[in-house]
Design an enzyme around this catalytic site. Structure first.
Site, mmCIF file in Angstrom:
data_model
loop_
_atom_site.group_PDB
_atom_site.id
_atom_site.type_symbol
_atom_site.label_atom_id
_atom_site.label_comp_id
_atom_site.label_asym_id
_atom_site.label_seq_id
_atom_site.Cartn_x
_atom_site.Cartn_y
_atom_site.Cartn_z
ATOM 1 N N HIS A 19 -9.364 1.564 4.785
ATOM 2 C CA HIS A 19 -8.460 1.358 5.960
ATOM 3 C C HIS A 19 -8.515 2.571 6.668
ATOM 4 O O HIS A 19 -9.378 3.502 6.856
ATOM 5 C CB HIS A 19 -7.557 2.295 4.477
ATOM 6 C CG HIS A 19 -6.090 2.152 4.696
ATOM 7 N ND1 HIS A 19 -5.783 3.275 6.319
ATOM 8 C CD2 HIS A 19 -4.701 1.593 5.034
ATOM 9 C CE1 HIS A 19 -3.873 2.911 6.267
ATOM 10 N NE2 HIS A 19 -3.752 1.794 5.894
ATOM 11 N N GLY A 22 2.864 -1.038 4.363
ATOM 12 C CA GLY A 22 2.797 0.793 4.042
ATOM 13 C C GLY A 22 3.817 0.921 3.716
ATOM 14 O O GLY A 22 4.791 0.638 2.749
ATOM 15 N N GLY A 23 5.271 1.266 4.502
ATOM 16 C CA GLY A 23 6.300 2.128 4.576
ATOM 17 C C GLY A 23 7.060 1.074 3.596
ATOM 18 O O GLY A 23 7.926 1.620 2.649
ATOM 19 N N GLU A 35 -6.734 4.689 7.894
ATOM 20 C CA GLU A 35 -6.827 6.620 6.873
ATOM 21 C C GLU A 35 -8.223 6.924 6.819
ATOM 22 O O GLU A 35 -8.171 8.333 7.077
ATOM 23 C CB GLU A 35 -5.670 6.459 6.184
ATOM 24 C CG GLU A 35 -4.258 6.601 7.408
ATOM 25 C CD GLU A 35 -2.809 6.268 6.715
ATOM 26 O OE1 GLU A 35 -3.247 5.382 5.012
ATOM 27 O OE2 GLU A 35 -1.850 5.344 7.617
ATOM 28 N N GLU A 75 -5.118 -4.657 10.443
ATOM 29 C CA GLU A 75 -4.561 -3.454 10.769
ATOM 30 C C GLU A 75 -4.463 -3.147 12.184
ATOM 31 O O GLU A 75 -5.319 -1.766 12.783
ATOM 32 C CB GLU A 75 -4.677 -2.456 9.363
ATOM 33 C CG GLU A 75 -4.273 -2.816 8.282
ATOM 34 C CD GLU A 75 -3.816 -2.176 7.398
ATOM 35 O OE1 GLU A 75 -2.460 -2.671 7.117
ATOM 36 O OE2 GLU A 75 -4.133 -1.078 7.659
ATOM 37 N N LYS A 113 -0.109 4.401 -0.254
ATOM 38 C CA LYS A 113 -0.812 5.522 0.393
ATOM 39 C C LYS A 113 -0.366 6.359 -0.903
ATOM 40 O O LYS A 113 -0.246 5.921 -1.875
ATOM 41 C CB LYS A 113 0.643 6.024 1.339
ATOM 42 C CG LYS A 113 -0.448 4.020 2.386
ATOM 43 C CD LYS A 113 0.811 5.074 3.856
ATOM 44 C CE LYS A 113 0.082 3.559 4.716
ATOM 45 N NZ LYS A 113 -0.432 3.245 6.412
ATOM 46 N N GLY A 146 2.204 2.783 10.656
ATOM 47 C CA GLY A 146 3.281 3.601 10.575
ATOM 48 C C GLY A 146 3.617 4.289 11.549
ATOM 49 O O GLY A 146 5.015 5.658 11.727
ATOM 50 N N ASN A 179 0.784 -0.907 -0.023
ATOM 51 C CA ASN A 179 -0.088 -0.019 -0.256
ATOM 52 C C ASN A 179 0.883 1.058 -0.285
ATOM 53 O O ASN A 179 1.227 1.918 0.832
ATOM 54 C CB ASN A 179 -1.162 0.196 1.429
ATOM 55 C CG ASN A 179 -2.244 1.161 1.374
ATOM 56 O OD1 ASN A 179 -1.478 1.537 0.734
ATOM 57 N ND2 ASN A 179 -2.522 1.706 2.769
ATOM 58 N N SER A 201 2.729 -1.529 10.714
ATOM 59 C CA SER A 201 5.103 -1.682 10.171
ATOM 60 C C SER A 201 5.278 -3.700 10.441
ATOM 61 O O SER A 201 5.962 -3.912 10.952
ATOM 62 C CB SER A 201 5.442 -1.326 11.856
ATOM 63 O OG SER A 201 4.995 0.087 12.046
HETATM 64 P P1 PGA Z 1 2.521 0.491 7.579
HETATM 65 O O1 PGA Z 1 1.591 0.782 6.973
HETATM 66 O O2 PGA Z 1 3.317 -0.428 6.949
HETATM 67 O O3 PGA Z 1 3.478 1.582 6.933
HETATM 68 O O4 PGA Z 1 2.145 0.409 9.000
HETATM 69 C C1 PGA Z 1 0.690 -0.423 6.992
HETATM 70 C C2 PGA Z 1 -1.049 0.155 6.755
HETATM 71 O O5 PGA Z 1 -1.241 1.260 6.454
HETATM 72 O O6 PGA Z 1 -1.263 -0.502 5.428
#
Ligand code: PGA
Length: 249
Positions: A94, A232-233, A96, A166, A11, A172, A9, A211
């Protein structure tokens, strides 16, 4: 057991250059044979990513979609449009989107329905905040978010879901749920799915997100009810993303 799925992802990150680099790296990668890979890129990169990923094992996904099929909704993107440019999956709910864009359970359900109507696989994201977990309500929140969607769907629609757990406090933040914490919630989700139908519980892939990195993915993915990851990251770094894919095989 569902085929493992590692979904990146991005983002609101990335660039055309990164799209090209991922296409090349995924074309060259020797990925585990029993693995599905997906990349959820920002809307403007979907079309170039469809070209860059053609001939690779990676499927393309959107990060959200409108709850409407078309019309005067400035700035929105429909499920049909995502399909049109080659997306096969789409993230829905999600955290967010829930917290920053006010998408409540009804909005999430409407988007899941739209995705299913146009033949996209909805990756339904569930997760509790730290406050909810500390109050001992983490699992109840997650199961409530699941029921808000799954109760309203027909059996065949439920069977087309992918679910991502999640925990909001792990997204994040660099603070990952321990494999045991994640497994415990995944098992609860699986048990709830089994109350609809045993076959459904066995079939729906349950991804962990929050994470997930190259150095913790193997331990998380070794848990019996963790079928993959929503990354994500670490999905913005080719080597890290490929390393996570390798640990899912
Ligand atoms: P993250 O994000 O791996 O950076 O924690 C995961 C996500 O929000 O899908």
């Amino acid at each position: 057991m569902p085929t493992p799925l590692i979904a990146g992802n991005w983002k609101m990150n990335g660039s055309l250059n990164l799209v090209e680099s991922f296409g090349q790296a995924l074309a060259d990668a020797d990925l585990p044979s029993r693995l599905e890979v997906a990349l959820m890129v920002p809307f403007p990169y979907l079309e170039p990513a469809a070209r860059a990923l053609a001939g690779t094992r990676a499927a393309l996904g959107g990060q959200t979609l409108s709850d409407q099929p078309s019309g005067a909704f400035t700035g929105e993107v429909s499920g049909e449009m995502l399909r049109d440019v080659g997306a096969r999956l789409v993230l829905v709910g999600h955290s967010e989107r829930r917290t920053l864009f006010g998408e409540d359970d009804a909005a999430v359900l409407a988007r899941v329905r739209r995705a299913l109507d146009v033949g996209l696989t909805p990756v339904l994201c569930l997760g509790e905040t730290l406050e909810e977990r500390d109050a001992g309500r983490g699992e109840a929140v997650v199961i409530g978010q699941l029921e808000a969607v799954a109760d309203a769907l027909e059996a065949d629609q439920r069977s087309r879901l992918v679910i991502a757990y999640e925990p909001v406090w792990a997204i994040g933040t660099g603070r990952t749920a321990s494999p045991e914490q994640a497994q415990s919630v995944h098992a609860a989700i699986r048990r709830r799915l089994a109350t609809y139908d045993d076959a459904l519980a066995e079939r729906v892939p349950l991804l962990y997100g929050g994470s997930m990195k190259a150095d913790n993915a193997a331990d998380l993915l070794a848990q019996p009810d963790i079928d993959g990851g929503l990354v994500g990251g670490a999905s913005l770094k080719i080597d890290d993303f490929l390393a996570i894919c390798q640990s899912a095989g």
